[in-house]
Design a protein around this motif. Structure first.
Motif, short mmCIF file in Angstrom:
data_model
loop_
_atom_site.label_atom_id
_atom_site.label_comp_id
_atom_site.label_asym_id
_atom_site.label_seq_id
_atom_site.Cartn_x
_atom_site.Cartn_y
_atom_site.Cartn_z
N ASP A 1 -0.08 -21.27 9.63
CA ASP A 1 0.79 -20.77 8.58
C ASP A 1 0.93 -19.27 8.76
O ASP A 1 -0.02 -18.60 9.19
N PRO A 2 2.07 -18.72 8.44
CA PRO A 2 2.22 -17.27 8.56
C PRO A 2 1.36 -16.56 7.52
O PRO A 2 1.14 -17.06 6.42
N SER A 3 0.91 -15.38 7.89
CA SER A 3 0.13 -14.58 6.94
C SER A 3 1.09 -13.96 5.94
O SER A 3 2.31 -13.91 6.16
N ALA A 4 0.55 -13.46 4.85
CA ALA A 4 1.37 -12.82 3.83
C ALA A 4 2.11 -11.62 4.41
O ALA A 4 3.29 -11.39 4.10
N SER A 5 1.45 -10.86 5.28
CA SER A 5 2.11 -9.69 5.87
C SER A 5 3.26 -10.11 6.80
O SER A 5 4.29 -9.43 6.85
N GLU A 6 3.11 -11.24 7.50
CA GLU A 6 4.20 -11.72 8.35
C GLU A 6 5.39 -12.16 7.51
O GLU A 6 6.54 -11.89 7.87
N VAL A 7 5.13 -12.82 6.40
CA VAL A 7 6.21 -13.24 5.51
C VAL A 7 6.93 -12.02 4.94
O VAL A 7 8.16 -11.98 4.91
N MET A 8 6.17 -11.03 4.53
CA MET A 8 6.78 -9.81 3.98
C MET A 8 7.61 -9.08 5.04
O MET A 8 8.69 -8.57 4.74
N GLU A 9 7.10 -9.04 6.26
CA GLU A 9 7.84 -8.39 7.35
C GLU A 9 9.16 -9.12 7.59
O GLU A 9 10.21 -8.49 7.74
N ASP A 10 9.12 -10.45 7.61
CA ASP A 10 10.34 -11.23 7.78
C ASP A 10 11.32 -10.98 6.65
O ASP A 10 12.53 -10.81 6.87
N LEU A 11 10.81 -10.93 5.42
CA LEU A 11 11.66 -10.68 4.26
C LEU A 11 12.31 -9.31 4.36
O LEU A 11 13.52 -9.17 4.12
N ASN A 12 11.54 -8.31 4.72
CA ASN A 12 12.09 -6.96 4.86
C ASN A 12 13.14 -6.90 5.97
O ASN A 12 14.17 -6.22 5.82
N ASN A 13 12.92 -7.60 7.05
CA ASN A 13 13.90 -7.63 8.15
C ASN A 13 15.18 -8.32 7.70
O ASN A 13 16.28 -7.85 8.03
N LEU A 14 15.06 -9.39 6.94
CA LEU A 14 16.26 -10.07 6.43
C LEU A 14 17.01 -9.18 5.44
O LEU A 14 18.25 -9.14 5.45
N ARG A 15 16.29 -8.47 4.60
CA ARG A 15 16.95 -7.55 3.66
C ARG A 15 17.69 -6.45 4.41
O ARG A 15 18.79 -6.07 4.05
N ALA A 16 17.04 -5.94 5.47
CA ALA A 16 17.68 -4.89 6.26
C ALA A 16 18.95 -5.41 6.94
O ALA A 16 19.95 -4.69 7.03
N LEU A 17 18.94 -6.65 7.38
CA LEU A 17 20.14 -7.23 7.99
C LEU A 17 21.25 -7.40 6.96
O LEU A 17 22.43 -7.17 7.26
N GLY A 18 20.87 -7.75 5.74
CA GLY A 18 21.85 -7.93 4.68
C GLY A 18 22.47 -6.62 4.24
O GLY A 18 23.62 -6.57 3.81
N ALA A 19 21.73 -5.52 4.37
CA ALA A 19 22.22 -4.20 3.96
C ALA A 19 23.12 -3.58 5.01
O ALA A 19 23.85 -2.65 4.71
N ALA A 20 23.05 -4.09 6.22
CA ALA A 20 23.83 -3.48 7.31
C ALA A 20 25.28 -3.86 7.28
O ALA A 20 25.77 -4.71 6.69
#
Length: 88
Positions: free
Chosen positions: A69-88
């Motif tokens: 299972d992904p760690s909490a930090s991996e999930v947060m990193e993925d979430l932040n990357n998705l947010r950054a893609l949405g803001a672009a």
């Protein structure tokens, strides 16, 4: 390393009759548990099982429910990357 195991005849039939099949079942079971416990890495599992590629090892682990299972930090990193893609 060579290991020798004694399996009661009453159980051997349910495991499989071909020696290679029994050997493969035990080594695969060990590989799954070694990966789950952190004893072996994916690269070590690949070597142990003689897989041709990393992807074959990942497919094997996933098929045996041993993919981590992904760690909490991996999930947060993925979430932040998705947010950054949405803001672009």
């Amino acid at each position: 390393m060579t290991l020798t195991m004694t399996i009661p005849d009453s159980l051997a039939a349910s495991i499989g009759s071909a020696v290679d099949e029994v050997h493969r079942r035990f080594i695969e079971g060990y590989a799954v548990q070694a990966y789950r416990s952190g004893t072996f890495s994916t690269a070590e599992i690949r070597e142990l099982l003689g897989h041709a590629s990393r992807w074959e090892t990942e497919d094997f682990l996933a098929a045996h429910g041993a993919w981590p299972d992904p760690s909490a930090s991996e999930v947060m990193e993925d979430l932040n990357n998705l947010r950054a893609l949405g803001a672009a």
